[in-house]
Structure formats: structure tokens, C-alpha cells
Write an enzyme that holds these catalytic residues in place. Structure first.
Site: not given
Ligand code: PEP
Length: 250
Positions: A11-13, A96, A98, A168, A174, A212, A233-234
């Protein structure tokens, strides 16, 4: 118990331009991931087409990060499932945290998005998870049960196995904090129980952990019996790190 092919979703957001997407894929595809796992890259909308072109004839799929529940209409700025499918998109992340937090994504909308994705032949990756406050108050299971029941309410029991669930915990996204293996297993097993109680083929549903995940903690999380992969993600922004996470599943 049926075999569940592990799934790794990046997930590159709102990260990476088209050029950066292509450069990532040049690196990532130069050393293709283990074929026993499914791998999807979820870039921003503008990079979907270029990513699909780069991933053609490779085992790597491409998924979107969101979609609207209607097929078309006066919804400025939105994109629908048939539009994604026309482009060659394989799946879509839905719900998600976010999107729930910053874009007012509701369970009511998700109850329509999940069947709309399936009807268009997109694999939905439905995200659920509790806040830190809910965990501290001992309400993790209550929150997850409420999200799952609401978000899956538009499906027949037989459709559940076509949905991927991503657990999640919001406090782990994050933040560098990761659920312990005990916490991740406990919740993923609980999610499977909720799906089973709804009458679905819960043993066939892939349940991912997200929050994470990085090369250093992937192996212990991916070894858990009810964790069937990861939503990353990150760490997925770096081709080497994402590949290392996938390799940790072996
Ligand atoms: C995510 O955004 O879905 C996620 C899991 O992010 P991170 O890996 O950075 O915690």
C-alpha cells in the site's frame, strides 16, 4: 484445512510518481518474488496504468487503494470498479483506516463497495482494526465484530471466501509499533471465527496482518497459523525491503 496462498500487498498511499513507480518495478521485477505467494502493488490511481503495463507477463498484480460503490454518476473526483477493471486492475483496498479517519469512509459505504468490487471481478482487501483507545478499553473484539458484520452485510455467505481481510490495528499503522505475534494471532483467529459464524467458508479466507511490517519482524508474524500474508505500507516503498518481507514467509 484448505491451503491459503499467502498474499502480500504494497500500500503505497500517496507516494510515488509514475516515474518512481516504474523505477521501483524495474528493481523489484529484476528479482521476481517467490511464485508461491500472490503479490500486488497498490500505487496511486495515476500510476495504475503504467504499473499494469510493467507487470504484464509477471506474477505481480496491481490493485487500487479505493473505489466508489456506484458504477458511474455525479461523484466528482471518484473512480468506479468497472473503470478499474477496464484498466486491468486486479483488486482494491477498501476501508483503510486512513480513509475512514480522513475521508469519512463509513461502514454503510463499505457494505456497498465490497459487493460492487466482487461484481466487477476485483478482489477486495477489506481493512479492519481497532484504535489504541479501544484496545486499552478491552473493546478490540467488539470493534472488529461490528466492522466485519457491517462491511460484509451486502454479501451472501458463499461470497465471503472471495474477500481478503486485512487486520490493521490503527495504533500500529505507520507508527513503527507492531502487534506482538500473540496479539496478531489472537485477533486474526477471532476474525476467522466471526466469518465462520456468518456461515462463510472461513478457512478459505485470506487474513493479512498490517501495521509496521518490516523485514525484521515479518518472519514471526507470517509464521502465525491465521496470518496469510501482509498489507505493507512504509516498508513496501523500498523494493528490497518489500522483497525481503515476501521472502520471510518461506
Ligand atoms: C498500511 O498503511 O496499510 C500500513 C500497514 O502501513 P505501515 O506498514 O507503514 O504501518
Amino acid at each position: 484445512m484448505p491451503d491459503r496462498t499467502p498474499l502480500f500487498a504494497a500500500n503505497w498511499k500517496m507516494h510515488k510518481t509514475v516515474e518512481e513507480t516504474e523505477s521501483f518495478l524495474d528493481d523489484f521485477l529484476s528479482n521476481p518474488p517467490d511464485p508461491v505467494a500472490d503479490v500486488v502493488i497498490c500505487p496511486p490511481y495515476l500510476s495504475l496504468g503504467p504499473a499494469i503495463a510493467r507487470c504484464a507477463d509477471t506474477p505481480v498484480g496491481v490493485a487500487a487503494q479505493n473505489m466508489h460503490e456506484e458504477q458511474e454518476g455525479a461523484f466528482t473526483g471518484e473512480v468506479s470498479a468497472p473503470m478499474l477493471v477496464e484498466l486491468g486492475v486486479d483488486g482494491v483496498i477498501l476501508g483503510h483506516s486512513e480513509r475512514r479517519q480522513y475521508f469519512a469512509e463509513t461502514d454503510e459505504a463499505l457494505a456497498r463497495k465490497v459487493p460492487a468490487a466482487l461484481a466487477a471481478d476485483l478482489e477486495p482487501i477489506l481493512c479492519v482494526g481497532e484504535s489504541e483507545e479501544a484496545r486499552d478499553a478491552g473493546e478490540t473484539e467488539e470493534v472488529l465484530e461490528r466492522q466485519l458484520q457491517a462491511d460484509l452485510s451486502g454479501l451472501e455467505a458463499g461470497q465471503i471466501e472471495n474477500v481478503v481481510i486485512a487486520y490493521e490495528p490503527i495504533w500500529a499503522i505507520g507508527t513503527g509499533r507492531t502487534a506482538t505475534p500473540e496479539q496478531a494471532q489472537e485477533v486474526c483467529a477471532f476474525i476467522r471465527d466471526v466469518l465462520r459464524a456468518r456461515g462463510g467458508a472461513a478457512d478459505r479466507v485470506r487474513i493479512l496482518y498490517g501495521g509496521s511490517v518490516k523485514p525484521a519482524n515479518a518472519a514471526e508474524l507470517l509464521a502465525l497459523p491465521d496470518v496469510d500474508g501482509a498489507l505493507v505500507g512504509g516498508a513496501s516503498l523500498d523494493a528490497e525491503d518489500f522483497a525481503a518481507i515476501i521472502e520471510a514467509a518461506d
